[in-house]
Design a protein around this motif. Structure first.
Motif, PDB file in Angstrom:
ATOM      1  N   LYS A  21       8.739  12.140  -2.561  1.00 39.29           N
ATOM      2  CA  LYS A  21       7.398  12.622  -2.929  1.00 39.29           C
ATOM      3  C   LYS A  21       6.287  11.764  -1.774  1.00 39.29           C
ATOM      4  O   LYS A  21       5.345  12.493  -1.328  1.00 39.29           O
ATOM      5  CB  LYS A  21       7.082  11.890  -4.274  1.00 39.29           C
ATOM      6  N   ARG A  22       6.777  10.647  -1.613  1.00 38.36           N
ATOM      7  CA  ARG A  22       5.807   9.993  -0.612  1.00 38.36           C
ATOM      8  C   ARG A  22       5.806  10.545   0.896  1.00 38.36           C
ATOM      9  O   ARG A  22       5.057  10.375   1.436  1.00 38.36           O
ATOM     10  CB  ARG A  22       6.305   8.296  -0.585  1.00 38.36           C
TER      11      ARG A  22
ATOM     12  N   ALA B 154       0.777  -1.236   0.007  1.00 35.42           N
ATOM     13  CA  ALA B 154      -0.120  -0.039  -0.028  1.00 35.42           C
ATOM     14  C   ALA B 154       0.897   1.141  -0.121  1.00 35.42           C
ATOM     15  O   ALA B 154       0.601   2.345  -0.519  1.00 35.42           O
ATOM     16  CB  ALA B 154      -0.873  -0.089   1.292  1.00 35.42           C
ATOM     17  N   GLY B 155       2.072   1.345   0.907  1.00 37.97           N
ATOM     18  CA  GLY B 155       2.755   2.220   0.543  1.00 37.97           C
ATOM     19  C   GLY B 155       3.577   2.780  -0.645  1.00 37.97           C
ATOM     20  O   GLY B 155       3.717   3.663  -0.664  1.00 37.97           O
TER      21      GLY B 155
ATOM     22  N   GLY C  83      10.585  -0.497   4.664  1.00 33.29           N
ATOM     23  CA  GLY C  83      10.836   0.521   3.705  1.00 33.29           C
ATOM     24  C   GLY C  83      10.103   1.683   4.444  1.00 33.29           C
ATOM     25  O   GLY C  83       9.686   1.249   5.753  1.00 33.29           O
ATOM     26  N   GLU C  84      10.208   3.058   3.878  1.00 29.69           N
ATOM     27  CA  GLU C  84       9.944   4.210   4.526  1.00 29.69           C
ATOM     28  C   GLU C  84       8.858   4.547   3.809  1.00 29.69           C
ATOM     29  O   GLU C  84       8.816   5.148   2.404  1.00 29.69           O
ATOM     30  CB  GLU C  84      11.015   5.109   4.628  1.00 29.69           C
TER      31      GLU C  84
ATOM     32  N   VAL D 260       2.414  -1.216  14.539  1.00 31.48           N
ATOM     33  CA  VAL D 260       1.502  -0.309  13.504  1.00 31.48           C
ATOM     34  C   VAL D 260       2.693   0.806  12.877  1.00 31.48           C
ATOM     35  O   VAL D 260       2.451   0.998  11.924  1.00 31.48           O
ATOM     36  CB  VAL D 260       0.279  -0.123  13.728  1.00 31.48           C
ATOM     37  N   LEU D 261       3.225   1.287  14.032  1.00 30.73           N
ATOM     38  CA  LEU D 261       4.043   2.485  13.572  1.00 30.73           C
ATOM     39  C   LEU D 261       5.325   2.050  12.622  1.00 30.73           C
ATOM     40  O   LEU D 261       5.640   2.714  11.827  1.00 30.73           O
ATOM     41  CB  LEU D 261       4.832   2.732  15.006  1.00 30.73           C
ATOM     42  N   HIS D 262       5.886   0.870  12.919  1.00 32.42           N
ATOM     43  CA  HIS D 262       6.999   0.399  12.158  1.00 32.42           C
ATOM     44  C   HIS D 262       6.538  -0.789  11.138  1.00 32.42           C
ATOM     45  O   HIS D 262       7.807  -1.385  10.337  1.00 32.42           O
ATOM     46  CB  HIS D 262       8.071  -0.203  12.914  1.00 32.42           C
ATOM     47  N   ALA D 263       5.253  -1.189  10.802  1.00 30.05           N
ATOM     48  CA  ALA D 263       4.863  -2.121   9.949  1.00 30.05           C
ATOM     49  C   ALA D 263       5.455  -1.859   8.545  1.00 30.05           C
ATOM     50  O   ALA D 263       5.191  -0.807   7.922  1.00 30.05           O
ATOM     51  CB  ALA D 263       3.246  -2.481  10.296  1.00 30.05           C
TER      52      ALA D 263
END
Length: 568
Positions: A447-448, A290-291, A329-330, A323-326
């Motif tokens: 951008k993300r 999704a990211g 990647g970044e 959930v914070l680090h799930a």
């Protein structure tokens, strides 16, 4: 004389299958209709039958949403209930039980309550639950009429004879409850004053609140694999799927659930998945997908103790870091954690709005205590936010990942316009084609991540839930601990102490650092390491002087929070 006035704790204890929750649900419904402030919470073992479970019903003079250790009246449906709850039974506790089945207790006063006998007299032992509710109402002095009306509604489809038998069981139980309250050797005086002319209120639990928020947000798709305590949101939406045009998919596993939801969102649906920590662990690759694809998604995660299977029916707040680090990647995300049912309705809507606007995953973080608790809330506070869709009609020049100043590319969906909506899990260029160009990679990551700044600027500020903002000592809580913090501060009534409740856990509004600057900060949370305290320090350089932590699988009680704050 034992006197109980504007804060009464009634606990029903017994084995799974004995109808503990049925009794509590009926009592809460009747009390709410009569104008009482009620709050109920449950604790139960992970088994279909047997074990020892209990439900606490609080009747209070003002609205409360917290668990208390104290038991004023205990209805023990079997002998194991006394052993299970022995640390909560005090000399002032009055225990109602059938003496032929339940031995005497070392603490408290045991009253022989032949509830099953009342049910048999009415025609069937199955009416025991009705008789138990009636005994409690008689004890409290709440008119039986409310229970009779409730029984007529509930059993209307089973015929007049069943309704009449239940009302008879209620009559016998109610008479016993009234007689018990008046017995001189027991010396009980109860003052319950229902609030009259109160605005219309809703009776619901945390699961329903999250579900209502999803419906209000225009949710059109849910795909999940059942896992307690998150399953309730799946069943809530499934029961209303035809009314609100929601596609429901019970997936074969959590990996399938998250990827199916992403596919639906890519096609334009407003999608949610609901799970718990163990199930979410399987979804992490999907969250990373999704990211990369910038597909909106809402994830509801009902926390319970881990690791692994842990304690499936207990509560904890230990999945914040998860959930914070799930996802590898970044990439950006939003984490919301409601503290009241009204907040759950609003924040679930906000999760959908933010996911759509910023093309990311928005998390709604709850826990077993919050989801399984029941209480009333004013109907007027339920608000439906405007539904905003950030979907464009594509043209032949459309590029799904076009570079823009704010990092948000126009989002198209297949079939809406002439453009092709490309989507790939690889790093890609503006058109959506995979690439290994280093400069394009740099710009795409920027951008993300660029949207985090915009997200932080509109992040919710924590709410003052007790005391004055000028107080030098600040107690911070998040999620379901709002109710226990509010009541504890109200009990202490200290001018040097205030409480802040965070309902948005990430990203933080930059002003939060200023709000906590120079304060002596104590963090209250249900985990062993102080995950939120660590997050405050890492993101805002806010140091915590004290951490009040609990990780037994139980919620905080008002008594233990008050004691912990007094010690500090």
């Amino acid at each position: 004389m034992r006197r109980y006035s504007n804060d009464i704790s009634i606990v029903f204890g017994g084995a799974a299958g004995q109808g503990i929750q049925t009794i509590a649900s009926a009592l809460v419904s009747v009390l709410k209709r009569t104008g009482c402030h009620v709050f109920a919470c449950t604790e139960f073992m992970s088994r279909v039958r047997g074990g020892s479970n209990s439900t606490q019903v609080r009747i209070t003079g003002r609205k409360r949403h917290a668990y208390v250790h104290r038991i004023d009246f205990l209805f023990a449906l079997n002998a194991d209930a006394l052993e299970h709850l022995k640390t909560r039974i005090a000399p002032t506790t009055i225990v109602f039980a059938d003496k032929s089945q339940v031995p005497s207790t070392d603490e408290g006063l045991l009253v022989d309550a032949p509830i099953t006998s009342f049910a048999r007299q009415a025609g069937n032992p199955i009416y025991s639950n009705t008789a138990a509710v009636a005994v409690a109402l008689g004890l409290l002095g709440i008119p039986q009429e409310g229970l009779d009306n409730y029984l007529r509604e509930i059993f209307a489809g089973k015929g007049d004879a069943v309704v009449a038998d239940n009302i008879e069981a209620a009559r016998l139980g109610y008479a016993f409850g009234r007689q018990t309250a008046l017995r001189e050797e027991i010396e009980v005086e109860i003052a319950v004053e229902p609030e009259k002319n109160r605005p219309k209120e809703l009776l619901l639990d945390g699961t329903a609140a999250v579900g209502i928020g999803a419906v209000a947000a225009g949710c059109t798709f849910i795909s999940s694999y059942p896992m307690s305590p998150g399953t309730g949101v799946l069943t809530f939406l499934a029961q209303r799927s035809h009314e609100f045009n929601i596609v429901v998919d019970q997936a074969e596993d959590e990996i399938s659930a998250v990827n199916t939801a992403l596919g639906a969102s890519y096609a334009g649906a407003r999608a949610i998945v609901t799970t718990s920590g163990g199930g979410f662990a399987l979804m992490e690759e999907g969250i990373s997908l999704a990211g990369m694809t910038e597909v909106p998604l809402v994830v509801h995660l009902g926390q319970r103790p881990g690791p692994a299977t842990g304690m499936p029916t207990r509560t904890e707040q230990a999945d914040l870091n998860l959930v914070l680090h799930a996802g590898h990647g970044e990439f950006p995300r939003v984490i919301l954690a409601p503290g009241t049912f009204a907040e759950a309705i609003l924040l679930t809507q906000r999760a959908f709005q933010l996911a759509d606007r910023y093309q990311l995953t928005a998390f709604v973080l709850t826990d077993q205590f919050f989801l399984d608790s029941t209480g009333s809330m004013a109907a007027a506070v339920v608000k439906r936010e405007p539904i905003e869709r950030h979907i464009v009609e594509t043209d032949e020049e459309y590029m799904r990942y076009r570079f823009t100043p704010d990092g948000l590319s126009p989002r198209g969906v297949p079939g809406y316009g002439k453009g092709i909506v490309k989507c790939d899990s690889h790093e890609h260029d503006e058109t959506g084609h995979l690439t290994e160009n280093f400069e394009t990679r740099r710009r795409m990551v920027e951008k993300r991540l660029r949207r985090i700044k915009a997200l932080a600027a509109e992040s919710l500020m924590p709410e003052l839930v007790g005391g004055s903002a000028d107080a030098p000592n600040i107690v911070v809580a998040w999620g379901s601990n709002r109710g226990v913090l509010e009541e504890s501060l109200d009990t202490l009534q200290r001018a040097d102490l205030a409480g802040l409740h965070f309902s948005q856990l990430y990203p933080f509004n930059p002003s939060v650092a200023t709000l906590l600057k120079g304060k002596i900060v104590t963090v209250l949370e249900n985990n062993a390491s102080g995950q939120f305290a660590d997050l405050l320090h890492r993101e805002l350089a806010v140091s915590t002087a004290n951490r009040i932590l609990k990780w037994t699988g139980e919620p905080f009680s008002v008594e233990e929070v008050v004691e912990a704050l007094r010690e500090i």
